[in-house]
Structure formats: C-alpha cells, structure tokens
Design a protein around this motif. Structure first.
Motif, PDB file in Angstrom:
ATOM      1  N   GLU A 125      18.982   0.570  20.291  1.00 51.77           N
ATOM      2  CA  GLU A 125      19.918   0.686  19.165  1.00 51.77           C
ATOM      3  C   GLU A 125      19.175   0.402  17.868  1.00 51.77           C
ATOM      4  OE1 GLU A 125      22.873  -2.376  18.566  1.00 51.77           O
ATOM      5  OE2 GLU A 125      21.910  -3.671  20.071  1.00 51.77           O
ATOM      6  N   ILE A 126      19.554   1.105  16.811  1.00 49.34           N
ATOM      7  CA  ILE A 126      18.945   0.897  15.499  1.00 49.34           C
ATOM      8  C   ILE A 126      19.663  -0.266  14.811  1.00 49.34           C
ATOM      9  CG2 ILE A 126      18.517   1.906  13.230  1.00 49.34           C
ATOM     10  CD1 ILE A 126      18.387   4.630  14.602  1.00 49.34           C
ATOM     11  N   VAL A 127      18.877  -1.253  14.369  1.00 47.81           N
ATOM     12  CA  VAL A 127      19.474  -2.429  13.737  1.00 47.81           C
ATOM     13  C   VAL A 127      19.097  -2.558  12.259  1.00 47.81           C
ATOM     14  CG1 VAL A 127      19.615  -3.702  15.906  1.00 47.81           C
ATOM     15  CG2 VAL A 127      17.560  -3.918  14.505  1.00 47.81           C
ATOM     16  N   ASP A 128      18.126  -1.754  11.803  1.00 49.87           N
ATOM     17  CA  ASP A 128      17.759  -1.807  10.389  1.00 49.87           C
ATOM     18  C   ASP A 128      17.049  -0.516  10.000  1.00 49.87           C
ATOM     19  OD1 ASP A 128      17.580  -2.804   7.844  1.00 49.87           O
ATOM     20  OD2 ASP A 128      16.050  -4.325   8.270  1.00 49.87           O
ATOM     21  N   HIS A 129      17.033  -0.237   8.711  1.00 51.90           N
ATOM     22  CA  HIS A 129      16.420   0.977   8.167  1.00 51.90           C
ATOM     23  C   HIS A 129      15.917   0.622   6.777  1.00 51.90           C
ATOM     24  CE1 HIS A 129      17.008   5.560   7.157  1.00 51.90           C
ATOM     25  NE2 HIS A 129      15.740   5.188   7.131  1.00 51.90           N
ATOM     26  N   GLU A 130      14.607   0.837   6.521  1.00 49.45           N
ATOM     27  CA  GLU A 130      13.998   0.426   5.255  1.00 49.45           C
ATOM     28  C   GLU A 130      13.170   1.570   4.673  1.00 49.45           C
ATOM     29  OE1 GLU A 130      12.973  -4.234   6.000  1.00 49.45           O
ATOM     30  OE2 GLU A 130      11.796  -2.774   7.138  1.00 49.45           O
ATOM     31  N   ALA A 131      12.958   1.497   3.360  1.00 45.05           N
ATOM     32  CA  ALA A 131      12.153   2.512   2.683  1.00 45.05           C
ATOM     33  C   ALA A 131      11.381   1.882   1.529  1.00 45.05           C
ATOM     34  CB  ALA A 131      13.042   3.642   2.158  1.00 45.05           C
ATOM     35  N   GLY A 132      10.253   2.492   1.183  1.00 38.68           N
ATOM     36  CA  GLY A 132       9.458   2.034   0.044  1.00 38.68           C
ATOM     37  C   GLY A 132       8.502   3.125  -0.404  1.00 38.68           C
ATOM     38  N   MET A 133       8.070   3.057  -1.667  1.00 41.43           N
ATOM     39  CA  MET A 133       7.133   4.035  -2.224  1.00 41.43           C
ATOM     40  C   MET A 133       5.707   3.508  -2.125  1.00 41.43           C
ATOM     41  SD  MET A 133       8.353   6.909  -3.277  1.00 41.43           S
ATOM     42  CE  MET A 133       6.924   7.406  -4.230  1.00 41.43           C
ATOM     43  N   ARG A 134       4.898   4.183  -1.318  1.00 44.05           N
ATOM     44  CA  ARG A 134       3.482   3.809  -1.237  1.00 44.05           C
ATOM     45  C   ARG A 134       2.756   4.275  -2.504  1.00 44.05           C
ATOM     46  NH1 ARG A 134       4.444   6.823   3.220  1.00 44.05           N
ATOM     47  NH2 ARG A 134       4.661   5.773   5.253  1.00 44.05           N
ATOM     48  N   PRO A 135       1.844   3.451  -3.025  1.00 47.81           N
ATOM     49  CA  PRO A 135       1.075   3.860  -4.212  1.00 47.81           C
ATOM     50  C   PRO A 135      -0.131   4.708  -3.816  1.00 47.81           C
ATOM     51  CG  PRO A 135       0.525   1.601  -3.646  1.00 47.81           C
ATOM     52  CD  PRO A 135       1.585   2.042  -2.664  1.00 47.81           C
ATOM     53  N   THR A 136       0.116   5.954  -3.459  1.00 54.28           N
ATOM     54  CA  THR A 136      -0.969   6.835  -3.012  1.00 54.28           C
ATOM     55  C   THR A 136      -1.528   7.645  -4.180  1.00 54.28           C
ATOM     56  OG1 THR A 136       0.684   8.493  -2.397  1.00 54.28           O
ATOM     57  CG2 THR A 136      -0.100   7.036  -0.659  1.00 54.28           C
ATOM     58  N   VAL A 137      -2.809   7.977  -4.070  1.00 53.32           N
ATOM     59  CA  VAL A 137      -3.538   8.673  -5.132  1.00 53.32           C
ATOM     60  C   VAL A 137      -4.042  10.000  -4.586  1.00 53.32           C
ATOM     61  CG1 VAL A 137      -5.414   8.469  -6.816  1.00 53.32           C
ATOM     62  CG2 VAL A 137      -4.228   6.411  -6.009  1.00 53.32           C
ATOM     63  N   LYS A 138      -4.179  10.973  -5.463  1.00 53.22           N
ATOM     64  CA  LYS A 138      -4.542  12.322  -5.050  1.00 53.22           C
ATOM     65  C   LYS A 138      -5.839  12.360  -4.248  1.00 53.22           C
ATOM     66  CE  LYS A 138      -4.880  17.023  -6.859  1.00 53.22           C
ATOM     67  NZ  LYS A 138      -4.814  17.888  -8.069  1.00 53.22           N
ATOM     68  N   ASP A 139      -6.860  11.586  -4.672  1.00 51.11           N
ATOM     69  CA  ASP A 139      -8.141  11.621  -3.964  1.00 51.11           C
ATOM     70  C   ASP A 139      -8.241  10.526  -2.894  1.00 51.11           C
ATOM     71  OD1 ASP A 139      -8.489   9.331  -5.460  1.00 51.11           O
ATOM     72  OD2 ASP A 139     -10.243  10.045  -6.556  1.00 51.11           O
ATOM     73  N   ARG A 140      -7.117   9.841  -2.615  1.00 49.40           N
ATOM     74  CA  ARG A 140      -7.026   8.838  -1.538  1.00 49.40           C
ATOM     75  C   ARG A 140      -7.987   7.671  -1.730  1.00 49.40           C
ATOM     76  NH1 ARG A 140      -6.132  12.389   4.019  1.00 49.40           N
ATOM     77  NH2 ARG A 140      -4.352  13.600   3.261  1.00 49.40           N
ATOM     78  N   ARG A 141      -8.239   7.309  -2.969  1.00 47.18           N
ATOM     79  CA  ARG A 141      -9.086   6.159  -3.275  1.00 47.18           C
ATOM     80  C   ARG A 141      -8.342   5.233  -4.237  1.00 47.18           C
ATOM     81  NH1 ARG A 141     -10.905   7.832   0.574  1.00 47.18           N
ATOM     82  NH2 ARG A 141     -12.984   8.631   1.028  1.00 47.18           N
TER      83      ARG A 141
END
Length: 345
Positions: A276-292
């Motif tokens: 059973e699902i008991v929680d659901h979360e979300a967030g914005m990762r600080p990703t960059v175009k060149d992955r650095r």
C-alpha cells in the motif's frame, strides 16, 4: 561581523557550513525550506551508474571524502544517519550478466562490482536472472541529518529561518551586509531556488523534478537496496521508498498522479507481493545542462559565491565540492574548469 553568510541549507549548504565549522570560521545561515529536493531524496550513495555499469563522475575521488565527512558529522552531532547497505542490481537477462562481468574487469570498477552473482531468495521479488552486488554503498536518512544539523544551528543562534531578501543585500568591496549582519563573503547554496537569485540566475540550470512514493509491504522483508528500473530502498518497519521519476518539464514541488502511476507500473514488474502507498513526495533537483556542479565566484562582485548543481549524485559530490569552494576562497586554489561557473560567464 562574521566570516560567511550562507543562503540555503540543503545538501550543499549543510556540507559547506560544516566545512566552515571544522575550519573555525564564523558564519550564519538563512533558510526557508522552500527547496525540498535534498529532504525528499532517497539518500543513496553509490559510485556506479547502474544503467550502463560505468563509474559515476570522479566517484573514486569523491567517495572516500564523503564517507569520512559523514562519519565525522555523525560523531559531532552524536546521531546516526548513515546506514551501510548493499545495492543489488537486478539483471534483466543473461546478456546483462555478461556486461556486468565485463565492467567488473575494468580497473576503476573492480572495487565496486562484486563478481559473485547473487541468487534471488526473496519470494516477494520477481528476479529470475539474479542480481549483481554493488559495494561501498548505503543511504543517509536525509530528513534526520538536516533536522539534526538545524537543531545544532538553532542552539548556537546561527540559523535565520526566513526567506532571503536580495534587495536588502548591500555589497561593498571589503564586505557584504544584510539586515545589520556583516560578512566577508556570502555563499548561495539554494538548489533550484538559484533561478530566483538575481546574481546567479544567468547560469544554465535545467532542473529535474523527481517524485517518490513510500510503500508498506509486510511480506517483502528485504534489507538490501534493490535497483531495477527504479530503486527500492528499505526504511524499516516494512516501509520502502520507491523512485524516482525525472521530469524536466514541470518546475514545482507538487506531486502528480502521472508520476505515481509510472512508479507503480515499474514497481509491479519487480514485486510479487501486496503493498500500500503511504506517502508521496516531490522535489526539484538542481541539474545542469552539462551535468557538472556550479561552483565559483560572481563575475563582478568578488565576495559573492555559488555552490550548486550537484544533480542526482549529490551525496557523494557535496563534501568534495564544499571543500573545493572553501579552498578556492581561503587559499586561492584553482577550481577545476569543468565545475567553475566561469565556463558560462
């Protein structure tokens, strides 16, 4: 007058603040908890990109630094948030097993890929082709880590739980001032909140929204971290964190039914037991175009700095990156070109 102001208290802010503490620098922190990616993250540290069986960027250099950093932080705070757990990579086919052995022969991957195949003995998992075991892995209890560090900051009167108002920042050639607090330098560690920062929002941060669900599965009884098309992370008490999704189109921290369905579909292909699902979360990762990462000094104001853009391997990268910025500010040690924001100036 303090040595540093730090804006933001996610992974970047916490690791930089504790680097300052260990070097006897004075500082204050501003944080409003508007950025949730570090708190909702799975907390995994894993040196291998398990989709392709390759070493993640500079992991062999960063992992020992991270392990030492978090151990010392646990000892300082007198808490335990680091749990050593193996990651088991589900093989989809015999061909994937062969690719695993080929990767394990490579010099840099040998310390991390076990060449003994692990047979699935858990009746709650659908794994006919077995697992490969990744070594030197585990997970951090991110919420407990941040809460523990915030408690210490509050006890020392170093934390201002408020939104930083850029309009009130006064910049002088020898110091910066904000609401009657003066500092030699200010470091912005705001995660995806960087997009609202008038001094650094020109940097090409893409951002990637990630969503997780937490399930309760009484019959699963799994103690390892399982990697298939998703990660299944044991939390204790029959709870497991499942994720994550990657969505570059949505730029908010709201959970969606679409992401939940995606995670459930992938989970159903792995589990052979009820949940059973008991929680659901979300967030914005600080990703960059060149992955650095984005690390460095403002092109006009020499006492404004940024530490950001760690992406999905932030737990391993953060202590190394924090030290890199500290050495740049205090000892004028050059930053690597691939992480220096000068590459975008």
């Amino acid at each position: 007058m303090v040595d540093y102001m730090v804006v933001g208290l996610g992974l970047a802010g916490t690791t930089f603040c504790d680097t300052l503490r260990r070097n006897n620098k004075t500082f204050v922190v501003f944080n409003d908890r508007s950025q949730t990616s570090s708190r909702v993250a799975g907390g995994l540290y894993n040196p291998v990109i398990l989709k392709r069986f390759t070493l993640s960027w500079r992991a062999d250099e960063q992992l020992p630094i991270a392990t030492d950093f978090y151990t010392k932080l646990e000892n300082f705070l007198k808490v335990r948030f680091d749990e050593k757990l193996n990651v088991l990579r589900k093989f989809a086919s015999i061909e994937e097993q062969n690719l695993w052995f080929e990767a394990a022969d490579k010099e840099k991957l040998k310390p991390y890929l076990d060449t003994t195949l692990v047979k699935n003995e858990n009746l709650g998992l659908k794994v006919p082709n077995g697992f490969g075991k990744v070594l030197e892995t585990g997970k951090l209890d991110m919420k407990f880590l941040f809460d523990s560090y915030e408690t210490w900051l509050q006890q020392e009167n170093l934390l201002y739980s408020e939104t930083f108002d850029y309009d009130q920042l006064l910049i002088d050639s020898s110091f910066i001032e904000y609401k009657n607090i003066k500092a030699t330098n200010i470091v912005f560690t705001e995660g995806y909140g960087l997009m609202q920062n008038p001094y650094f929002n020109y940097l090409p941060m893409q951002g990637s929204k990630g969503e997780y669900i937490v399930i309760k599965a009484k019959d699963l009884n799994e103690r390892n971290i399982i990697k298939s098309s998703i990660f299944l992370i044991p939390l204790g008490n029959d709870l497991y964190k499942v994720g994550a999704t990657y969505n570059r189109g949505q730029k908010d921290n709201k959970t969606t039914e679409e992401a939940k369905r995606e995670l459930m579909t992938k989970l159903d292909s792995l589990l052979d037991c009820t949940y059973e699902i008991v929680d659901h979360e979300a967030g914005m990762r600080p990703t960059v175009k060149d992955r650095r990462p984005l690390i460095g000094q403002h092109h006009e104001y020499h006492n404004l700095w940024v530490l950001n853009g760690f992406g999905s391997h932030g737990i391993t990268i953060a202590p190394w990156a924090a030290r890199s910025l500290y050495d740049r500010i205090e000892s004028n040690v050059s930053l690597l070109e691939e992480i220096n924001i000068a590459r975008f100036t």
